[in-house]
Each structure stands twice: as structure tokens, then as C-alpha cells.
Design a protein around this motif. Structure first.
Motif, PDB file in Angstrom:
ATOM      1  N   LEU A  12      -9.643  -5.842  -8.242  1.00 29.75           N
ATOM      2  CA  LEU A  12     -10.629  -6.871  -7.927  1.00 29.75           C
ATOM      3  C   LEU A  12      -9.983  -8.250  -7.778  1.00 29.75           C
ATOM      4  CD1 LEU A  12     -13.687  -6.980  -7.551  1.00 29.75           C
ATOM      5  CD2 LEU A  12     -13.888  -7.645  -9.951  1.00 29.75           C
ATOM      6  N   SER A  13      -9.002  -8.512  -8.621  1.00 24.98           N
ATOM      7  CA  SER A  13      -8.421  -9.856  -8.608  1.00 24.98           C
ATOM      8  C   SER A  13      -7.770 -10.156  -7.263  1.00 24.98           C
ATOM      9  CB  SER A  13      -7.403  -9.994  -9.742  1.00 24.98           C
ATOM     10  OG  SER A  13      -6.402  -9.019  -9.593  1.00 24.98           O
ATOM     11  N   LEU A  56     -10.547 -10.655  -4.592  1.00 26.18           N
ATOM     12  CA  LEU A  56     -11.303 -11.907  -4.698  1.00 26.18           C
ATOM     13  C   LEU A  56     -10.423 -13.118  -4.406  1.00 26.18           C
ATOM     14  CD1 LEU A  56     -13.584 -11.215  -7.804  1.00 26.18           C
ATOM     15  CD2 LEU A  56     -14.185 -11.138  -5.385  1.00 26.18           C
ATOM     16  N   THR A 114     -20.330 -22.526   0.716  1.00 28.46           N
ATOM     17  CA  THR A 114     -21.022 -22.230  -0.538  1.00 28.46           C
ATOM     18  C   THR A 114     -21.507 -20.785  -0.489  1.00 28.46           C
ATOM     19  OG1 THR A 114     -21.794 -24.501  -0.582  1.00 28.46           O
ATOM     20  CG2 THR A 114     -22.880 -22.921  -2.061  1.00 28.46           C
ATOM     21  N   LEU A 115     -20.968 -19.969  -1.431  1.00 29.94           N
ATOM     22  CA  LEU A 115     -21.361 -18.549  -1.445  1.00 29.94           C
ATOM     23  C   LEU A 115     -22.766 -18.414  -2.008  1.00 29.94           C
ATOM     24  CD1 LEU A 115     -18.441 -16.293  -2.709  1.00 29.94           C
ATOM     25  CD2 LEU A 115     -19.701 -16.079  -0.581  1.00 29.94           C
ATOM     26  N   GLU A 116     -23.564 -17.652  -1.353  1.00 25.56           N
ATOM     27  CA  GLU A 116     -24.936 -17.431  -1.822  1.00 25.56           C
ATOM     28  C   GLU A 116     -25.019 -16.111  -2.584  1.00 25.56           C
ATOM     29  OE1 GLU A 116     -27.358 -19.593  -1.608  1.00 25.56           O
ATOM     30  OE2 GLU A 116     -26.091 -21.012  -0.552  1.00 25.56           O
ATOM     31  N   ASP A 117     -24.392 -15.112  -2.086  1.00 31.64           N
ATOM     32  CA  ASP A 117     -24.339 -13.831  -2.814  1.00 31.64           C
ATOM     33  C   ASP A 117     -23.094 -13.070  -2.372  1.00 31.64           C
ATOM     34  OD1 ASP A 117     -24.939 -11.812  -0.638  1.00 31.64           O
ATOM     35  OD2 ASP A 117     -26.735 -13.078  -0.476  1.00 31.64           O
ATOM     36  N   LEU A 118     -22.730 -12.143  -3.252  1.00 28.71           N
ATOM     37  CA  LEU A 118     -21.530 -11.333  -2.972  1.00 28.71           C
ATOM     38  C   LEU A 118     -21.750  -9.959  -3.584  1.00 28.71           C
ATOM     39  CD1 LEU A 118     -18.418 -11.114  -2.210  1.00 28.71           C
ATOM     40  CD2 LEU A 118     -17.996 -11.855  -4.545  1.00 28.71           C
ATOM     41  N   SER A 119     -21.487  -8.946  -2.831  1.00 25.31           N
ATOM     42  CA  SER A 119     -21.568  -7.590  -3.404  1.00 25.31           C
ATOM     43  C   SER A 119     -20.375  -6.781  -2.909  1.00 25.31           C
ATOM     44  CB  SER A 119     -22.874  -6.907  -3.010  1.00 25.31           C
ATOM     45  OG  SER A 119     -22.891  -6.666  -1.636  1.00 25.31           O
ATOM     46  N   LEU A 120     -19.991  -5.860  -3.777  1.00 18.98           N
ATOM     47  CA  LEU A 120     -18.830  -5.020  -3.454  1.00 18.98           C
ATOM     48  C   LEU A 120     -19.176  -3.567  -3.776  1.00 18.98           C
ATOM     49  CD1 LEU A 120     -15.132  -5.605  -4.231  1.00 18.98           C
ATOM     50  CD2 LEU A 120     -16.236  -3.593  -5.206  1.00 18.98           C
ATOM     51  N   THR A 121     -18.814  -2.697  -2.884  1.00 22.09           N
ATOM     52  CA  THR A 121     -18.992  -1.252  -3.136  1.00 22.09           C
ATOM     53  C   THR A 121     -17.689  -0.553  -2.808  1.00 22.09           C
ATOM     54  OG1 THR A 121     -21.258  -1.475  -2.416  1.00 22.09           O
ATOM     55  CG2 THR A 121     -20.422   0.766  -2.636  1.00 22.09           C
ATOM     56  N   SER A 152     -23.469 -20.492   2.902  1.00 18.60           N
ATOM     57  CA  SER A 152     -24.135 -21.579   3.647  1.00 18.60           C
ATOM     58  C   SER A 152     -23.140 -22.717   3.814  1.00 18.60           C
ATOM     59  CB  SER A 152     -25.368 -22.048   2.880  1.00 18.60           C
ATOM     60  OG  SER A 152     -24.990 -22.548   1.604  1.00 18.60           O
ATOM     61  N   LYS A 187     -33.361 -22.176   4.456  1.00 20.78           N
ATOM     62  CA  LYS A 187     -31.916 -22.261   4.221  1.00 20.78           C
ATOM     63  C   LYS A 187     -31.185 -21.430   5.277  1.00 20.78           C
ATOM     64  CE  LYS A 187     -28.919 -22.768   0.379  1.00 20.78           C
ATOM     65  NZ  LYS A 187     -28.859 -22.744  -1.074  1.00 20.78           N
TER      66      LYS A 187
END
Lengths: 219, 553
Positions: free
Chosen positions: B414-415, B418, B430-437, B480, B541
Motif C-alpha cells: 500500500l505504501s 499511495l 483535493t481528494l474527495e474519496d479513494l477506494s482500492l480493491t 476537486s 461540487k
């Protein structure tokens, strides 16, 4: 005809013919099969030697591999890679993770233990087991704390843990109103996050035919 | 040409009977029997005599009165394939009523060879000449054939005395007169046959030039009367050869085979030639290298002819006689069959010996291999003992290693991921959301084989495809930009981010799932002109959504 060629010649021809038949009979019915049998016997012995040699090499290789892999095996054992995923121990391990991540807390859901199909494990009368650990909305203020939790989970939880997925979302902008809510602890987190881990270990398989796993120490 | 080989018996066949000679000692010739035609039990006596031969083959040397000779010179130059057929046809035309015929090539005169054979098998540049001979199938030949069949002996050949003894004349001439210096082109041999008749054979340059057989007169076959007959017949022969071109300058060697008593009555003056010599059979035989005893007083030349033919490896002109061939062919076939069967036995015995040698060698090898097998068994037992002493099953350890490696491969770092993402995003986003699979590989889920991992913990194990082993990571994020930034600048920034991500994550698939305000440079556009557009965008937004997918770092 015999009169024409003479009795002596006829006799010689008959004797020669009989001798031919006799020698051919001995050759084809006795000598050749005997030689063929000897060749087969030789091939069999050679095959047995080759098989034995292969077995010897295999055993030597096994011993060498064992000696080389044993320290790593001991490490894995210490790291809990051979644990049966006892749920009480799991609770204690999650507490450790929470402490080391330095977060207030989190809720989790652990699924039932499942067996992961693995041919190599099956051969050594072992099985790979798996539990899914879901962590949702931990009490973390920022995303950094959440990442710390994920890292702590992968570092401090017994081996082997893999991150299946995570999701993090900013729930509100950091403005004066939000800061006021944080002060009054009306708002405890600026983010909504969840993570799914898979915890996998390898254990003896006692369900196989002999009702005894391959972990007995000897072949 | 029929090979005679070795020592043979010779049956002289003449007008009055037959005489059988057989080899004796190292190089001698022995007269076995003689049987006259008029003996009542001729066949029985001859059969009995022939039967005593001990398996020796028989050469028949015919010297009857029925022989016919012709020199044929009109043979065109033909290929070696066509010439024998042409000669055969010519021979049939020359003697249509004779069942027994033969021919031989005569080398043109002047090419005499050292051994006296003036007749050769061809090869001369001059047109070849042929000597044709023929004789009828007489009762005498039939009677001899019957006796041979009854005796059960093999026939090596049938020859005519003049053609076979032409070389004898040359040989004797060279031996008797060879020391005189000058070589005569002509030579004549006169001899009384025991089988009947006075035979004269004349050769010129080694080739048969003339032959005469005259019956004995009332004076008998020896004594002064016989000598007178010989002189008379010799003179007649001289008349003949004069017609054939003989001149005294050519030179003529005359030899008469006779007993020592008859020798006394001959003189060179009576004969009218310079080179004249009487030889008793013993002397003649000595000249051709055959030992004999007590033939000094013998007046017959038969032993000399028989010995000469018996010495030769093959007949000069073998004649095919149908009645003899009927006997000879099956016997020859039987002999060939016997040889083939003998060779078969030898071959089979040879093969048997070879196979037995191979068998012995294989057995010896088996013994060696058995020893090696025992050594290997002992070594295996020793290694197995060491294996059994191990604290646990190596297979378990190995499996644990394999499983652990497989799991590590399917665990995302992960490090690293990211860190790279953060680098790519920059400070203005500006990150609003982050997901990882992270979807693991088929091997981990049990759908694929993990066998390729087996050897990774062993030395020299093969390297499997890392892309397949690690599974796949999918990262989705929304971000955003400051609201004051014009939409076009936002789109440009999103495009820049896409490029940056492509560089930071090589091999990954970077997709803009949702562009800012749903507008891209080449996509569909729906809007208006004026304040309408501004109003629609306000209060919501504006975010962009990206997805990157690839193998874990």
C-alpha cells in the motif's frame, strides 16, 4: 528325381535341410528369445537403478531444502502463520493493532473460517484457511490515521494478512462550522472509511483419509 | 565357360570305346578303366568304374569321328550384347541338323600369347573370327550319359579333344623346340588314340588350324606298320596345310606321341621337316608337368590329352550336350542347393554365435548393474534414514513456503502505491474519496494451479509470470479543484493528471470515469449560451473521477 540327382545328393540335401531347420529352430526359438529376455532384464535393472537414483536425489534435495527453509519456517511459526485463527486470540490481536495504530477504536466483523483450495497444501496433508475481517468507520479524524490503522493491521496482526479493499471518503469540508462541531465532539470524524482484510494461515488437515495430517514430523 | 577346378577325372570318348583317367598323387594321372563300345555290359562296367570316383567331378573329352568344324569370318562388328545372339543365329544356320553346337572366338593370327592360347575372348580391333563346331547326338553319347546318371556323379564339362588340345600342341612345341631360337608359326601333334583313330592337331599362331582323325589301318595301332600309316597321314596333312597357306618359311614343329619302340622307326628325313620330335607319353606328360610311370612303351596319346584337360581350370570350348545336360542341370541345381543350405547353416551358426556373444555380454552387464543397483539401494536406505530423522515432514515446510510466497505476491504494498499516487496528484488537487480493491490471482483463489510456485524455494526453480501471480489492483478516486478555476483549466489539469498517472504507474490502465462537469475535449457537449450555463453549474461540487488498474507494485 532322386534317381536323376543321385541318392547321395538327395541324402546330403535332406541332411542339410534338416540341419538348417534344426539350427534355425534353435536360433529362433531358443537363442533369440533368450537374448531378448536378457535385454528386457537389463532394461528393467537399468530402469530400477535410474528410479533409485532419482529417489536418492529427491531425498537429498528434500533434506537440503528442508535445512534451508527451516529458519524461515520457524519465523513464520512465530509470526502465527500456522495458527488455527482462534477468535479469542483474534480479539487480543486486534486490540494490539488498535494500540499500535494509536486510534480510538473501530468496529469489526470476522467471517467464518473457510478453506482455500490449494493443491500444494493438499499434497502435504495441510489446508489453507481464511477469515475475512471487515473494519468499518473507525474513529479516526483524518485519512492519515486510517492509513496508519491499515498499516498496523498488516504489520502487527498475525501472518498472513492481505488487504482486499479499502474505501475512504471525505464527509465534510474543514470550515468553521465543522471545527465547532469537532470542538463539541458532535462530529468525531471527518472521513468515512472501511477496509476488508483477508487473514490466511496454514493448518494440518485432519480430515484427509488417514485422519492424520502430514505434520507428524516423519514420512 | 565351365569351371573345372582342382583335380578331375577325364573320360576319353572315341570311336572304339571309352577310357577313364583319374588324378593320382600330387600331379599324376592314372588310367582307371577302358571299355569298348561292343562290350555287352558296357553301361554296367562304365557305371561301376565311374562310381569308384569318390565324388570327383568328371570331364568328358570327346574325340569321335562325327565332329564338324568351320571357321566363320564374316562376323560383323557388333556390340557385346548383340554379337552373341548373332553368332548363335549364325551357328544354327551353319549346322541346322546338329543338336550339339558350340562356338568360340578366334583371335586373328600373329597375337600368340606366352601360354600358347592363341584363342582369346575378343577385344581385338580387327573383325572377330569364330570357330564353329557341331556334332550329332550319337548313341555313344547317350550310352555315356546313361552310365553317368546311374553312377550318380557330377559332370564338370564336355569338351572336344582338338579344341581343348590346341593349347597342348602350342605348349609342347614351346617346351620341345623353344630352345632353338626361331619360333615356328605352325605346330602339329600326332597321336594314336586308345579310344580309336589317329588324331592330328595342327595349330597356327596358337589357333586351331586343322585337325584330322583317321581310323587305324590293318597294320594296327603300333609297330612299324603304324609308323608307315602315320607318315602317310602326316604327308596328307602337309598337303592340306599347304592349301591353308603353309610355307616352309613359316616353320613347322612336328611332334608325334608314340612308344619308344615306334620311335626307332621315325626319322626327320622321312617326315621332310626340320623340327621333328617323337615323344613317348611319359616325356610328353613331363613337359606339361604331369608325373607318370611306365608309359615309355605306351603308344597311345590319350593320357597326354587327358592330363592336359585335367590340369586346366576350365574347358576352352565347353559343349552343351542335351542328354548330359538333362542329368547335369538337376545335379548342378542340387549342388547349388547344397551350397546354399550349407551357407544357410553357416549363416545361422554365425548369427547364433553373434547373438550368444551379445547374450553373454548382456548377462555380464546385468551382473554389473545388479551390483550398482545394490549400491544404490544401500545409499537410498541411508538417505531415507537421514530423511526420517528430520523433525518434521519437509513437504509441510515446503508447502508453507510456497503458500506464503503465493500470499505475499497477492498482497498489495500500500505504501508504494499511495506514495506514487500522492506524487502524481500534486498539491492543487483535493481528494474527495479513494477506494482500492485488490483481486488476487487465480492460483490463490484455488481456480489456478500453484504448481509453478513449487520450486521457488528450491535452487534453480523456474520464474513464473509475475503479472499473473500478483492479481490485479483497481484504485478509484474522485478529486476537486478550486472553484475559481475555469472549467477548461480543470479539464486540462485532469488531462495532465492522466498523463502523470500513466507515467507513475507504467502498465496500468488509467481511465477518466467522470470528467469535470461531464465535459471532455472530444466528448458530447450539451449547454447554452449566456447566464443559463452559469446558473446550471452553480451550487454543485464539480469533481472528476479516475480509475487506474493494473498489477500490484
Amino acid at each position: 528325381m532322386i534317381k536323376l540327382i543321385g541318392i547321395k545328393r538327395a541324402l546330403i540335401l535332406a541332411v542339410l535341410l534338416a540341419a538348417n531347420v534344426a539350427v534355425a529352430g534353435i536360433f529362433f526359438l531358443a537363442i533369440m528369445p533368450m537374448n531378448s529376455r536378457a535385454s528386457v532384464e537389463l532394461a528393467t535393472v537399468e530402469g530400477e537403478i535410474a528410479s533409485l537414483q532419482k529417489k536418492i536425489n529427491d531425498v537429498k534435495k528434500e533434506i537440503q531444502d528442508f535445512k534451508r527453509n527451516l529458519p524461515r519456517y520457524e519465523q513464520l511459526k512465530t509470526a502465527g502463520f500456522f495458527s488455527a485463527q482462534d477468535r479469542f486470540q483474534l480479539e487480543r490481536d486486534l486490540n494490539t493493532v488498535q494500540e499500535r495504530a494509536g486510534i480510538q477504536g473501530f468496529r469489526y466483523t470476522v467471517s467464518e473460517v473457510q478453506t482455500l483450495e490449494n493443491a500444494a497444501a493438499k499434497k502435504s496433508k495441510s489446508r489453507v484457511i481464511k477469515s475475512q475481517i471487515n473494519i468499518e468507520n473507525p474513529f479516526t479524524m483524518t485519512d492519515t490515521e486510517f492509513y496508519r490503522l491499515v498499516y498496523a493491521m498488516m504489520r502487527d496482526f498475525p501472518s498472513h494478512v492481505r488487504l482486499q479493499s479499502f474505501s475512504i471518503r471525505r464527509t465534510t469540508d474543514l470550515d468553521n462550522e465543522t471545527l465547532a462541531k469537532l470542538r463539541t465532539q458532535e462530529l468525531r470524524s471527518l472521513i468515512a472509511a472501511s477496509a476488508v482484510f483477508e487473514w490466511m494461515t496454514i493448518v494440518p488437515d485432519v480430515s484427509q483419509d488417514e485422519k492424520k495430517s502430514g505434520w507428524g514430523g516423519r514420512r | 565357360m565351365m569351371g573345372l577346378g582342382g583335380k578331375k577325372r577325364v573320360l576319353m570318348v572315341g570311336g572304339e570305346g571309352v577310357v577313364l583317367y583319374s588324378p593320382s598323387g600330387k600331379s599324376g594321372m592314372e588310367r582307371e578303366i577302358s571299355v569298348a563300345w561292343d562290350v555287352p555290359d558296357f553301361e554296367e562296367q562304365l557305371t561301376e568304374g565311374l562310381s569308384r570316383g569318390g565324388g570327383k567331378s568328371l570331364v568328358i573329352l570327346f574325340d569321335g569321328a562325327d565332329q564338324t568344324y568351320r571357321r566363320e569370318e564374316n562376323i560383323p562388328k557388333l556390340s557385346p550384347i548383340d554379337r552373341p545372339r548373332f553368332v548363335k543365329r549364325k551357328l544354327e544356320l551353319a549346322f541346322p541338323s546338329y543338336p550339339i553346337r558350340a562356338s568360340m572366338e578366334v583371335k586373328p593370327g600373329g597375337a600368340k600369347k606366352k601360354n600358347g592360347f592363341g584363342l582369346s575372348g575378343g577385344g581385338s580391333k580387327a573383325a572377330p573370327a569364330y570357330l564353329f563346331v557341331a556334332l550329332p547326338e550319337t548313341e555313344q553319347v547317350d550310352r555315356v550319359s546313361t552310365a553317368i546318371m546311374e553312377a550318380g556323379i557330377g559332370v564338370a564339362g564336355f569338351g572336344l579333344l582338338p579344341t581343348e588340345s590346341a593349347s597342348l600342341v602350342t605348349e609342347l612345341s614351346e617346351k620341345v623346340f623353344g630352345g632353338n631360337g626361331r619360333r615356328s608359326r605352325w605346330a602339329l601333334l600326332v597321336g594314336q588314340n586308345e579310344t580309336g583313330g589317329l588324331r592330328q592337331v595342327v595349330v597356327k599362331d596358337g589357333n586351331l588350324a586343322l585337325t584330322r582323325l583317321t581310323p587305324a589301318s590293318d597294320a594296327g595301332t603300333n609297330g612299324p606298320g603304324w609308323v608307315e600309316d602315320v607318315i602317310r597321314e602326316f604327308k596328307a596333312t602337309m598337303t592340306y596345310i599347304s592349301r591353308f597357306g603353309y610355307t616352309p618359311e613359316d616353320g613347322l614343329d612336328v611332334m608325334i606321341i608314340c612308344g619308344d619302340i615306334e620311335k626307332e622307326f621315325f626319322s626327320g628325313q622321312d617326315m621332310g621337316v626340320q623340327n621333328f620330335r617323337c615323344l613317348n607319353p611319359g616325356e610328353a606328360l613331363k613337359h606339361i608337368g604331369v608325373r607318370s610311370f611306365g608309359l615309355e612303351k605306351n603308344n597311345f596319346a590319350d593320357p597326354v590329352h587327358a592330363a592336359w584337360v585335367g590340369k586346366k581350370r576350365s574347358l576352352r570350348l565347353p559343349v552343351r550336350v542335351p542328354s548330359l545336360h538333362r542329368i547335369h542341370a538337376p545335379r548342378l541345381a542340387a549342388a547349388v542347393g547344397a551350397i546354399a543350405l550349407s551357407l544357410g547353416i553357416v549363416g545361422l551358426l554365425g548369427m547364433s554365435a553373434q547373438v550368444m556373444l551379445s547374450y553373454t555380454s548382456t548377462k555380464s552387464e546385468i551382473a554389473n548393474k545388479e551390483n550398482r543397483k545394490q549400491l544404490a539401494q544401500r545409499e537410498y536406505a541411508k538417505e531415507s534414514e537421514a530423511f526420517d530423522e528430520l523433525p518434521m515432514n519437509p513437504a509441510v515446510v515446503r508447502t508453507a513456503m510456497e503458500v506464503k510466497e503465493m500470499l505475499e505476491k497477492n498482497t498489495v504494498d500500500l505504501s508504494a502505491l499511495l506514495y506514487r499516487l500522492e506524487e502524481a496528484l500534486g498539491g492543487d488537487i483535493t481528494l474527495e474519496d479513494l477506494s482500492l480493491t485488490h483481486t488476487p490471482s487465480a492460483a490463490m483463489t484455488g481456480q489456478g494451479s500453484s504448481g509453478n510456485l513449487r520450486n521457488r524455494f528450491r535452487k534453480g526453480g523456474g520464474a513464473p509470470n509475475p503479472q499473473e501471480e500478483k492479481g490485479k489492483v483497481k484504485v478509484t478516486f474522485s478529486f476537486s479543484l478550486p472553484d475559481r478555476l475555469p472549467l477548461e483549466q480543470k479539464v486540462i489539469r485532469a488531462e495532465q493528471l492522466q498523463q502523470s498517472l500513466q507515467q507513475k504507474f507504467p502498465g496500468y490502465n488509467v481511465v477518466i470515469l467522470q470528467p469535470f462537469s461531464g465535459i471532455s475535449r472530444d466528448g458530447t457537449l450539451k449547454g447554452g449560451v449566456g447566464d443559463v450555463t452559469q446558473n446550471q453549474r452553480a451550487g454543485k461540487k464539480d469533481i472528476a473521477r479516475f480509475e487506474i488498474e493494473g498489477a500490484p507494485l
